[in-house]
Design an enzyme around this catalytic site. Structure first.
Site, PDB file in Angstrom:
ATOM      1  CD  GLU A   1       0.570 -11.775   3.148  1.00 55.60           C
ATOM      2  OE1 GLU A   1       1.748 -12.777   3.548  1.00 55.60           O
ATOM      3  OE2 GLU A   1       0.484 -10.606   2.313  1.00 55.60           O
TER       4      GLU A   1
ATOM      5  CE  LYS B   1      -1.110  -7.709  -5.507  1.00 55.72           C
ATOM      6  NZ  LYS B   1      -2.479  -6.386  -6.170  1.00 55.72           N
TER       7      LYS B   1
ATOM      8  CB  SER C   1      -1.240  -1.340 -11.265  1.00 59.00           C
ATOM      9  OG  SER C   1      -3.025  -0.893 -11.217  1.00 59.00           O
TER      10      SER C   1
HETATM   11  C1  LIG Z   1      -2.831  -5.333  -5.886  1.00 50.74           C
HETATM   12  C2  LIG Z   1      -3.201  -4.461  -6.856  1.00 50.74           C
HETATM   13  C3  LIG Z   1      -2.789  -3.204  -6.657  1.00 50.74           C
HETATM   14  C4  LIG Z   1      -2.103  -3.036  -5.210  1.00 50.74           C
HETATM   15  O1  LIG Z   1      -0.467  -3.146  -4.815  1.00 50.74           O
HETATM   16  P1  LIG Z   1       0.960  -2.357  -5.001  1.00 50.74           P
HETATM   17  O2  LIG Z   1       1.115  -3.401  -4.609  1.00 50.74           O
HETATM   18  O3  LIG Z   1       0.309  -0.921  -4.552  1.00 50.74           O
HETATM   19  O4  LIG Z   1       0.779  -2.420  -6.893  1.00 50.74           O
HETATM   20  C5  LIG Z   1      -3.014  -1.917  -7.641  1.00 50.74           C
HETATM   21  N1  LIG Z   1      -3.084  -2.363  -9.031  1.00 50.74           N
HETATM   22  C6  LIG Z   1      -3.423  -3.960  -8.670  1.00 50.74           C
HETATM   23  C7  LIG Z   1      -4.320  -3.978 -10.674  1.00 50.74           C
HETATM   24  C8  LIG Z   1      -3.759  -4.468  -8.321  1.00 50.74           C
HETATM   25  O5  LIG Z   1      -3.973  -5.600  -8.266  1.00 50.74           O
END
Ligand SMILES: *Cc1c(COP(=O)(O)O)cnc(C)c1O
Length: 391
Positions: free
Chosen positions: A111, A89, A377
């Site tokens: 938000e 993010k 992610s």
């Molecule tokens: C917020 C988040 C997501 C989901 O958000 P996307 O916009 O779909 O990427 C996925 N993995 C992690 C670790 C997150 O914090």
């Protein structure tokens, strides 16, 4: 991926900017300026410098040897979990805070559902000394106390949304209301490839660094820049958009998106939008979303807070309808199993969101000579409370 969008911000039938008239000047200002700013030398220099020295990029592309052996194939992990604040993010919030600065904005609003985007926003506001207000559902504030504490320590004001179901969609409404009230000097920092045009395209461009690095790193390690498969989880879809971005036109690369099935697609407790969603307007764009017969947005469910979202970004609705990407889903249970498997085999505790992407391995029957990149992610520290119950 930037080539898929037309001048009005549509990917095929999805996208656009469905906004209250009062917000039109702000959104228009962004639409008219974002590409020029993002592509300017000035911006690129500072963005890249911060990604390198503040965020910690490039993140490694790691060949997961024991995981690969288990599935008798070749698996690489793109380690977004190793970034500052522990998830992808921050790539987006760094980019948008620079953009807000260039537009002369003084105050940032955002938000947040689980608080991850709120923390990433509060982080870059502290970095830049900008005032930060984060809207968050009253129920989410109770559920996500550590992230609320982080935001406060970072200097953000956290305002509870106490209407409706008191969760993410109500926080979105509050943020938009605040934006309408003070449009001039306020910048609305959106956390995924959602919202009115140009946010989906802008956020995708800011996350594109993920696939830009993948290409170079895979080439360096294997001699080829294209894998056979790329797997990413989808909440709103920003990490997937970043992981897919530079591979969209490479038809030899299979793009695999994984949604959260929650307790099962037909359980009434799910977030698998492509499976049960229909076309409608959500957060200012036309996309697939989960709604009832009256068009009211239904409350999503997933064990993972980041995937607990009632829609997907318009680019993903398009990739789904166009069949450019395959959409799979994983239940809470399957994601938990995958999280423990990765931890045991590789010594990496993944975020619950990322564990959904890992869970796809069991559904894919990958071949021995196939190469797959999984976008990891985020890291699992934030999910320890959930994991610990299973130990
Ligand atoms: C917020 C988040 C997501 C989901 O958000 P996307 O916009 O779909 O990427 C996925 N993995 C992690 C670790 C997150 O914090």
């Amino acid at each position: 991926m930037d080539k898929l969008i037309n001048n009005d911000g549509f990917y095929g039938e999805f996208g656009g900017a469905y906004i209250p008239e009062m917000l039109y000047p702000n959104v228009k200002e962004l639409q008219d300026n974002y590409i020029q700013i993002i592509e300017s030398e000035d911006f690129a220099k500072e963005y890249k410098e911060l990604l390198k020295n503040y965020v910690g990029r490039p993140t490694p592309l790691y060949y997961a040897k024991r995981l690969s052996e288990k599935y008798n194939t070749k698996i690489f992990l793109k380690r977004e979990d190793l970034t500052h604040t522990g998830a992808h993010k921050i790539n987006n919030t760094i980019g948008q805070i620079l953009l807000a600065e260039k537009l002369g904005k003084k105050r940032i609003i955002a938000e947040t559902g689980a608080g991850q985007h709120g923390v990433a926003t509060a982080t870059v506001c502290a970095l830049k000394g900008l005032q930060c207000t984060v809207y968050m559902g009253e129920i989410d504030i109770k559920r996500q106390a550590p992230n609320v504490a982080r935001m406060k320590m970072l200097g953000a004001e956290v305002i509870p949304a106490s209407s409706g179901s008191r969760t993410l969609k109500d926080a979105v409404n509050e943020a938009i209301r605040a934006w309408i009230n003070e449009p001039e000097d306020t910048y609305y920092l959106i956390g995924s490839v959602v919202g009115p045009h140009p946010y989906p395209d802008m956020v995708a461009r800011l996350q594109a660094i993920i696939s830009e690095e993948m290409k170079m790193q895979l080439k360096e390690q294997t001699g080829k820049e294209n894998p056979n498969n790329i797997i990413a989880c989808v909440g709103g879809g920003s990490n997937a958009a970043g992981a897919f971005f530079h591979y969209i036109k490479d038809k030899d690369v299979k793009l695999i998106a994984v949604e959260a099935a929650g307790k099962g697609i037909n359980s009434g407790e799910t977030a698998a939008t492509t499976q049960i969603g229909t076309t409608g307007i959500l957060h200012g764009s036309k996309t697939l979303l989960m709604q009832d017969e009256y068009g009211q947005v239904t409350e999503p469910y997933s064990i993972s807070a980041g995937l607990d979202y009632p829609g997907i970004g318009p680019v993903h609705a398009y990739l789904f309808k166009d069949k450019r990407a395959d959409f799979l889903n994983a239940t809470d249970k399957e994601a938990l199993d995958a999280a423990f498997e990765l931890t045991e085999l590789e010594g990496i505790i993944p975020a619950l969101e990322s564990a959904h992407a890992l869970a796809a391995l069991k559904k894919l029957n990958l071949k021995e000579n196939e190469t797959t990149i999984i976008n990891l992610s985020g890291r699992g520290d934030k999910d320890l409370e959930t994991y610990i119950k299973l130990l």
